[in-house]
Structures are given as C-alpha cells and as structure tokens.
Design a protein around this motif. Structure first.
Motif, PDB file in Angstrom:
ATOM      1  N   TYR A   1      -4.873   2.644   6.198  1.00  0.00           N
ATOM      2  CA  TYR A   1      -4.029   2.001   5.257  1.00  0.00           C
ATOM      3  C   TYR A   1      -2.836   1.302   5.534  1.00  0.00           C
ATOM      4  CZ  TYR A   1      -1.963   2.531   0.340  1.00  0.00           C
ATOM      5  OH  TYR A   1      -1.357   2.224  -0.737  1.00  0.00           O
ATOM      6  N   ASN A   2      -2.427   0.282   4.704  1.00  0.00           N
ATOM      7  CA  ASN A   2      -0.914  -0.543   5.075  1.00  0.00           C
ATOM      8  C   ASN A   2      -0.453  -0.926   3.741  1.00  0.00           C
ATOM      9  OD1 ASN A   2      -1.352  -1.071   8.075  1.00  0.00           O
ATOM     10  ND2 ASN A   2      -3.550  -1.791   7.271  1.00  0.00           N
TER      11      ASN A   2
ATOM     12  N   GLN B   1       5.475  -2.952   5.902  1.00  0.00           N
ATOM     13  CA  GLN B   1       5.828  -1.479   6.392  1.00  0.00           C
ATOM     14  C   GLN B   1       6.354  -1.674   7.925  1.00  0.00           C
ATOM     15  OE1 GLN B   1       1.630  -0.246   6.201  1.00  0.00           O
ATOM     16  NE2 GLN B   1       1.265  -1.143   8.389  1.00  0.00           N
TER      17      GLN B   1
ATOM     18  N   VAL C   1       6.745   0.313  11.983  1.00  0.00           N
ATOM     19  CA  VAL C   1       6.048   1.290  12.781  1.00  0.00           C
ATOM     20  C   VAL C   1       6.981   2.066  13.124  1.00  0.00           C
ATOM     21  CG1 VAL C   1       4.700   1.149  15.023  1.00  0.00           C
ATOM     22  CG2 VAL C   1       4.775  -0.786  13.503  1.00  0.00           C
TER      23      VAL C   1
ATOM     24  N   VAL D   1       1.305   6.769   6.113  1.00  0.00           N
ATOM     25  CA  VAL D   1       2.058   5.730   5.788  1.00  0.00           C
ATOM     26  C   VAL D   1       2.849   6.663   4.572  1.00  0.00           C
ATOM     27  CG1 VAL D   1       2.458   3.475   4.711  1.00  0.00           C
ATOM     28  CG2 VAL D   1       0.348   3.863   5.932  1.00  0.00           C
TER      29      VAL D   1
ATOM     30  N   LYS E   1       4.676   3.482   8.926  1.00  0.00           N
ATOM     31  CA  LYS E   1       3.374   3.801   9.164  1.00  0.00           C
ATOM     32  C   LYS E   1       3.310   4.494  10.694  1.00  0.00           C
ATOM     33  CE  LYS E   1      -1.458   2.199  10.153  1.00  0.00           C
ATOM     34  NZ  LYS E   1      -2.318   1.116   9.593  1.00  0.00           N
TER      35      LYS E   1
ATOM     36  N   ASP F   1      -5.725  -5.368  12.931  1.00  0.00           N
ATOM     37  CA  ASP F   1      -4.447  -5.677  12.265  1.00  0.00           C
ATOM     38  C   ASP F   1      -4.233  -7.244  12.010  1.00  0.00           C
ATOM     39  OD1 ASP F   1      -3.899  -3.238  12.628  1.00  0.00           O
ATOM     40  OD2 ASP F   1      -2.453  -3.450  14.535  1.00  0.00           O
TER      41      ASP F   1
ATOM     42  N   THR G   1     -11.165  -3.089   9.552  1.00  0.00           N
ATOM     43  CA  THR G   1     -10.717  -1.778   9.949  1.00  0.00           C
ATOM     44  C   THR G   1     -11.727  -0.805  10.204  1.00  0.00           C
ATOM     45  OG1 THR G   1     -10.521  -0.979   7.760  1.00  0.00           O
ATOM     46  CG2 THR G   1      -8.419  -1.810   9.010  1.00  0.00           C
TER      47      THR G   1
END
Lengths: 762, 161
Positions: free
Chosen positions: A40-41, A45, A47, A223, A294, B31, B36
C-alpha cells in the motif's frame, strides 16, 4: 430475534458447511493482486527507518540527532521524547493482558536499551537511501551494562537486573529486592509427596528449549498518515485492526476514535502480529513531518525485534502405579519473557497436565525477564514447550512400565466430567476418540525400518471466544456482503461466507465476505486464540438469522399473513397459512428486489461476547529416520489426529493441522535463536534460522474427529493452535525410539544427535 | 548518484524505468512499475517470495540489480493468468487449498511453473527439491505439492490431447 439462535442447526441438512468451495479471496492471492502491508502506498509518503540498539543491555546517555536532521531530505526524527511516558497500566487485549508502559517502552527505548535490536530512534525521509544515511548520522552514547540471555542465569541473585522496579509477584512473602523474576505461578492438587512415596514407578528429567520465532514470511509493514486536525489513518498488516487502533491511541495519547485502521491482507502472524512495533512510530513520524510515512521491517529487524516465544528450562517428575495409573506429577517451568514480563508460562502451567486426570500434582511456573526481544504470542503460547517436557516424560514412563504409549495415555485420559488440571470441568471433548483414531490407524500398525523411530505425543489448547461484530448487507439482487472485524490469516473468510450461506440457504458464491476497517464495523477482538470461526462465525450466523427474521416479516406483510405462517426454507420464504394456499414461495432475490416497498434496505448487525469455546485435543504420530553418519534427521511419516468440533471448510482445517505440524517439526529439529557472547543474535536471517522447506517434510496426514461443540451453531471448535502442541515431543519421542537415547534439549540438530549417539557408544 | 534508464520487457509488454545503480529488480518491479505481486520476505534470496523469470531463468528478484535487466525479458506472477483465464497451476492451488495467508503464493507459483516448463513429469521428491527455495510457513507444503503434481498431470494430458 428468531428462536433458533442458541440451538445447534439441524445438522442433517447441511448443504454448505463441510464442503470444500474455492476460497473467496483465492483469485486475488494466486494472481498477485492481494494487497499486503507493504503493497500500500499513499501520495507524498516518506520512508521511515529505525535505529536499533547494537547492545543487549545499556544505558542511553545521550542521543544527538542534529546531523541527521541537517541532512537534506530528512523530514523528521523521533525518539522516546516524542512519546508520552506512560504509567504502568494493564490492558486486556483478549488472549493475554499487556502492560501499556512496557508496550510503549518496547516500541521505543527510554533511558535503557534492553536487547540487541531495541528501537532507540526513527527517521522519516524522502527516500530509503536518505533515511539510512540519516540513521548513520544519529549519535547515541551508550553506557553498556552486563546482560543476561538464558533463563536460569537471569534468575540468579547476582544476575544483572533489567528493571530495578520489578519485584516478584506470586510469592508467599513479597520480596524486598528487585529481580528478573516477574511472577511465580503455582497450581497444586492433592498431596504430591505422599503420592510419590506410594508410587511404583517414577521418572524424571530436565528439559530445555530455545527461543524460536513465529517465522511469518511477511515482515511487519504499515503506512500512517496524520492529518492537521489530529485525525489519523493507519494501513497495516496485523492480527487485529482494533488492537492496532487501541495500542496506537494509548502509546501516543490520542482519542481512540481519532484513529482509523484499515487492515491489509496479512502474510502470516501465528500470534506474532498481536501487538504493535511500527505503527505508533510511523504515526509519530507522520505527525512530526506532516507527510504519510511508510515503514517496512527487514527480515533482520523481524528476528531481532519482534516475536519470538520463550526459551525454557523445565523439570518434570511423574509417579505411577504398576498398572499405569499416574498418581503424582511435579512440573517446574522457567520461561524467558524477553525484555519485559509476560512470557506464556501461565498458559504453559495451565496446559501442562491438561490431557491427564491426575489426583496429585504441583505445577510451578516462573516468568523471567532477559536481555532478549520481548516475547510475543506464538500459536498456543507456551503449550508446545510444556508438552515437550511432559510428553517426553510420559513416553519414558510408558517404556519403564512396559506399556504401549497410547494405552498409557488412554488409561489416564481426561474425559467428559473430568475436572481439568487448570480448574473447569470438561464437557463435549473428543480426546479419547482422537487417541483411538491414532491407535487404530494403519500408520500405527506399520513396521519401521532400521534407524527409524516412532513417537506419540498429545496436546491441548483452550481456544477462546470473546467479542465480535458481524454485519450482513443484502443487495437488491439478493446477493450478500458479510462484513466482520477479524483479519483473515488462514481462510476464515471462506468459513464466514459458508456459515452465512448455510444459514440463509443460498449458494456460497452469492456471499461476499469482507473485513471492515475500524470505522466500518463494530469492535472485534483480534484474530487469535483460534477464536474467529467460533466467535465471529457465531456473530455471522446470528446476523444471518436476523436477516431471515426480517425477510419473514416482509413476506408476511406482502402476503398479509401472520409471521408464524411464514417459514424460511432453502433460501426462500414459504407461506404455510392454510387459508392462503395460493401464495408461492418468495426467494431471497425476489424479496430483496422489493425491499424499497417493504421497509427499506435489508441489513443486520450482531455484536456478541462468545462464551463456551470448546477446548481442542490433538494426538500426533511421527516416524523419523536418523542418518548415524551425519546425525541428520528425516521425518518419514506423520499423522495428526485432532478433535475439530465440526470442520466448516475441511481443507482449511487440514491446512491448519499440517501447518502446525510443520512449525512444530522445525522447532523440534532446527530452529533456535543463537546469541553471541555480547548478547547479539547471530542468526537473524532465513539462511541461518533454518525453517522447514518442502524437501524437509513428507506428506502430512490428518484425521479430523468431529465431536461437536454445542455452543456453536454448527459445532465448530478452534482448530489453529492445537496442532503445534504435540509435534516437539512427538519428534523427540521418535528420536528416542530411533537412537535409544532420550534427548531432552531442543533443537535435535545434527550435531546434537551425533553427540547423543557418541555418548551412547562411549 | 544519477539514475540509469532501463528498457525491458515485462510480461510481454515493453517497460521503461529509471533505476539507481543499487536498486534491485524487486524494488523496480514493486516501486517503479507498480507490480507488487512479487513480495520481499527476506531480501537475501532465502525465501523465494520474490521469484520471477528472467530470460526464462528462475531468479530471486531481490538478488538481481535492476540495471542488469536492460534488454531482458521479465515474467512475473501478474503475467501468469492469460486473457482472464487462470493458469492450471493457479487453478489447482485454489482447488487444493494450497494457500493460507497467500504471501508466498506468487513466488511459489512462478517457481512451480518454471519446474513444469522444464520437467513436465516431476516426481514428488523432485517437486519438493525444486520448491525448496520457496518458504511457506502456513501450509506445511502438503497441499502445495499435491496442487503442483495435479497441475502437472493436467498439463501433460493437455499436451497429448
């Protein structure tokens, strides 16, 4: 509420329960579409990364993050100063209570680090590379302290003390000196000394096990996004979105309702995801930076800072009459808790003798803090460890008595009406049936080859019920959405859909099960304690019954008959009013199509606190073969029998049993935390922490015994935890058979087996 | 550190992305390309959850540098079902309940397909050793092996039909 709520459904007419449909979340999982924690992003966001202690025990003298903050791209740095310093407070999270202060201190060290890998600071940056560079720029000055890893040295009066405020609970005389012993558990029945004096045969031994990890393949991931109005969003992989919400709120000092947690697909947990590590830190970083953050653990982080379960030192003594009646038992269990109190030794004490009807026993358990990661729940927490010791001793007793190991267990078995060693009286248990299934199996009668041995062991787990919510929404075409609050680790969505379909009388394909976020469904205790199919399943069935009552009322209105003259049968309302024989049955779809004219949308929610979870028993049979040249052990045949109450989806019940066996075999043969002299974990990776692979195992045969639990609408008992309880001892007892030597320390790795063989020859 | 422009083929379609020199193929897939399905369980090539095919060879994508795939063919779990139809291995995994949490499943399916492409008639022992690079903590492998053997039988029948 319809009158059938508390009665078992008519078992003879089951159409869905007990069949093996394809799981509803299956297509997403075989195509790569299913979205796990790290998948999930959020836009914008950052890191997040954590700086971890390189020391097993040290005082934090100072933390200087100025050079990290100065690095372009670093948006936030947090330490314990960014979290409230909580007072000691117990929070009952369902299976086991947690101390919120300890939880907070485990998430972020304050003043002292207590194990290699303990978090001391965290950064959020625009990229992983910048975040990692920032970590290297944080200067922490430590004053290292003596450390202690193993449980018995930690109990010694001259051991380095982890918490100078901790005084042993549970002693007759409260101690005046702080120590690493958090608590003593004690359970006594009868006169054990007199019983030993009168015993014909006595066996005793000392047993040890090492800390082992749950070993889920998906590392922890989340996240988190903090909005300017203080409302937060968390997306994370866990065994309970409500658990994450509560713990984050407590650790950060927030209103619970200000946090919404959306559960991701979970890539395995086995108890290890019943607590938080990353989520509060990600929220703190998001608050400090103004961006979503995240965080994903590395495998090394997972080993060094999450899980494991306890390493233990145990002593077991059994006394029996010459006819095999076990008359006396003493069991002493010393468990590593890790950096904070709360090893599963309490449950281990309760389960240790739970399969046996013994008149006189003393069980003592010690919960001991050590400079190792705080233990987390691991599938039937504590029970496999205690069963390893007790079942090894029972095996030795059978040999000494010259009795068949199953006959000895049958002679001393608990049955309906037996008062359990931990208190309650057993009802509706299927233990002797399970023993008989193994006794009568082809496997038990099959011959062994040279260098092979056969082991039997039994195991028990309570299983729990608890608080659950379920909602069912009927669509205009009569299809149904079933929403619950329990993350699905091993296929529970399939069983929810099946139980709803069975009750509503519709095909399972017409039911879509989903897991709601914390704002979309009522509270549910986390997925643990083998509770979901039992407790949440009960809520689903009751919600379906509520829907049926509503449908009958609507049909009665349309037909202008009394409610008593409308019955629900095979997915449709039928009019049984003798005055109106012309009324044709109305299907769920037909009723749903006119819901607008009969009172609006058709929907029901049920909340409950389920009681009466049926305890589970398993009996395992293991054949193994030892290579006397290398000490390598191969499992050549394995059969596990278990009382499952009723298997809702038999394939996934078998899968639970097989998975538990595989984990238990790994625990028995290979797995262990290994620490160096400085208390640093030496094998924090899958190459060196050797879990079973496909070529290590044979097919794992299962026998499901169905002694229904009358407290569940279809008779279900929890099934997920029992199967990891017997394997450690089943393997060890098979090893005893193969090499003629009792090995009482796990793991039974090749060097240990060779040493045992050498000792036998010398 | 300047990024490198990579041109490759992923599941039959052309794909381009920018990679830093140290980026792994796994990170590029997840990414940069939004695929994914391949998972990171360890980042050290020990769990196989990130298995993909690279020019017809089974690899752990966490052990391949993204710049290495310039001009290569990459196949991932996302390309296994064709035209809305599951591959027989995917179908058999569902029928045999060969997954629980499902996290290792994409890697296992990619590895199992590589096995059956190379050895259409494996013994159980061969299947177990071929898949020994893919950790599954949920199932004990029993149902996975059964699904693979069953899919192999179906695929052989399909070929001879």
């Amino acid at each position: 509420m319809s009158e059938t709520l508390d009665k078992p459904a008519a078992q003879a007419t089951l159409n869905v329960v007990g069949t093996r449909p394809i799981r509803p979340d299956g297509a997403d999982k075989v195509t790569g579409r299913a979205t796990y924690g790290a998948d999930y992003n959020m836009p914008g966001q950052l890191v997040g990364r954590i700086l971890r202690s390189p020391h097993a025990h040290a005082r934090i003298v100072s933390i200087d993050a100025s050079r990290a903050r100065a690095l372009p791209g670093v948006k936030a740095v947090v330490t314990s100063a960014d979290f409230p310093d909580l007072a000691s407070e117990m929070h009952d999270g369902g299976e086991a209570a947690s101390n919120l202060r300890d939880l907070s201190l485990n998430v972020m060290a304050r003043g002292k680090v207590l194990y290699d890998g303990h978090a001391v600071a965290a950064v959020a940056a625009v990229s992983a590379a910048v975040a990692e560079e920032a970590l290297s720029r944080i200067k922490v000055i430590y004053e290292t302290l003596p450390h202690v890893i193993d449980v018995e040295p930690a109990m010694s009066p001259d051991a380095p003390v982890l918490h100078d405020y901790m005084f042993t609970e549970g002693l007759e005389t409260p101690p005046t000196v702080a120590s690493n012993i958090a608590k003593r558990h004690k359970n006594v029945r009868g006169d054990v000394d007199a019983a030993f004096a009168a015993a014909d045969v006595i066996v005793e031994d000392r047993y040890t096990t090492q800390a082992v990890h749950q070993g889920y393949i998906e590392p922890q991931a989340c996240v988190a996004a903090w909005a300017e109005d203080g409302r937060c969003e968390v997306w994370s992989s866990s065994q309970g979105q409500f658990m994450v919400r509560t713990y984050c709120a407590k650790i950060l000092g927030l209103e619970i309702s200000d946090i919404r947690v959306t559960p991701a697909e979970i890539g395995g947990g086995f108890g290890g995801k019943t607590t938080v590590y990353l989520e509060p830190i990600a929220l703190a970083l998001s608050r400090a930076s103004g961006h979503p953050v995240k965080m994903v653990m590395t495998r090394e982080d997972v080993f060094r800072a999450t899980g494991p379960t306890s390493g233990a030192v145990m002593h077991v003594k059994l006394g029996a009459l010459s006819d095999g009646t076990i008359t006396a038992a003493t069991v002493e269990l010393k468990f590593q808790a890790g950096a904070f109190p709360g090893s599963p030794v309490g449950a281990a004490c309760m389960t240790a003798l739970a399969c046996y009807d013994i008149a006189n026993f003393t069980i003592v358990g010690w919960d001991v803090v050590t400079n190792t990661p705080k233990t987390a729940a691991y599938r039937a927490p504590g029970a496999p460890i205690a069963a390893f010791a007790v079942e090894s001793a029972v095996d030795d007793l059978a040999r000494k008595l010259g009795m068949d190991p199953i006959a000895l267990r049958e002679k001393n078995a608990v049955r309906d009406g037996t008062k359990a060693s931990y208190g309650p009286t057993f009802q509706n248990i299927g233990y002797v049936e399970t023993l008989a299934a193994i006794r009568d199996s082809d496997h038990y009668k099959s011959p062994l080859k040279p260098n092979q041995g056969r082991g039997v062991a039994v195991g028990f787990w309570f299983n729990i019920g608890g608080e659950s919510t379920a909602a069912i929404h009927i669509s205009e075409d009569g299809s149904a959405a079933v929403v619950t609050g329990n993350p699905d680790i091993g296929g529970s969505r399939a069983s929810m859909a099946m139980m709803a379909a069975e009750t509503l009388g519709v095909p399972v394909e017409r039911v879509r099960p989903m897991i709601g976020d914390t704002a979309s469904i009522g509270y549910s205790m986390l997925t643990g304690g083998s509770r979901t199919t039992f407790a949440t399943g009960m809520a689903v069935v009751q919600a379906a019954e509520k829907v049926i009552l509503d449908l009958r009322q609507r049909a009665a209105k349309l037909w202008e008959v009394s409610l008593d003259h409308v019955v629900w049968r095979m997915g449709q309302a039928e009019c049984i009013d003798p005055a109106k024989p012309e009324k044709k049955p109305m299907t769920l779809a037909a009723l749903a199509a006119q819901s607008g004219r009969t009172g609006g949308p058709i929907s029901a929610q049920v909340t409950l606190n389920a009681q009466g979870a049926g305890p589970g028993f398993g009996v395992h049979l293991c054949d193994l073969e030892v290579d006397p040249e290398t000490g390598h052990t191969s499992i050549v045949r394995y059969t596990a029998a278990q009382d499952v109450g009723r298997a809702i989806h038999p394939s996934y019940v078998e899968g639970q049993i097989q998975g538990g066996v595989a984990q238990g075999v790994g625990w028995a043969l290979n797995e262990a935390y290994i620490f160096d002299r400085d208390g640093r974990m030496e094998n924090a990776g899958f190459l060196d922490y050797r879990m079973p692979v496909a070529s290590d195992l044979p097919m794992l045969d299962t026998i499901m015994i169905e002694v229904p639990n009358p407290r569940h609408p279809f008779g279900a008992k929890g099934v997920g935890e029992v199967p990891i309880v017997p394997p450690l001892a089943a393997v060890a007892n098979a090893m005893r058979g193969a090499i003629g030597v009792r090995m009482s320390s796990l793991p039974l790795s090749p060097p240990a087996v060779l040493a045992a063989l050498d000792g036998k020859g010398g | 550190m300047s990024k490198i422009h990579i041109t490759t083929t992923v599941n039959g379609d052309p794909a381009e992305f920018l990679a830093s020199p140290g980026m792994t193929l796994l990170d590029a897939l997840r990414d940069e390309l939004g695929l994914t399905g391949a998972k990171e369980g360890c980042g050290s090539g020990d769990c196989g959850a990130c298995s993909v095919m690279l020019d017809g060879r089974l690899v752990c994508s966490c052990l391949v540098l993204a710049p290495e795939v310039e001009g290569c063919r990459v196949e991932t779990i996302e390309g296994m079902a064709q035209g809305g139809q599951l591959h027989p291995l995917q179908q058999k995994f569902l029928e045999h309940a060969a997954l629980q949490c499902g996290f290792c499943t994409p890697g296992l399916l990619v590895a199992a397909k590589a096995l059956l492409d190379a050895h259409p008639d494996p013994t159980e022992v061969e299947a177990r050793y071929w898949l020994a690079g893919n950790l599954c903590r949920c199932t004990g492998y029993d149902k996975i092996i059964r699904a693979v053997m069953d899919a192999a039988a179906d695929l052989r029948q399909e070929r001879t039909a």
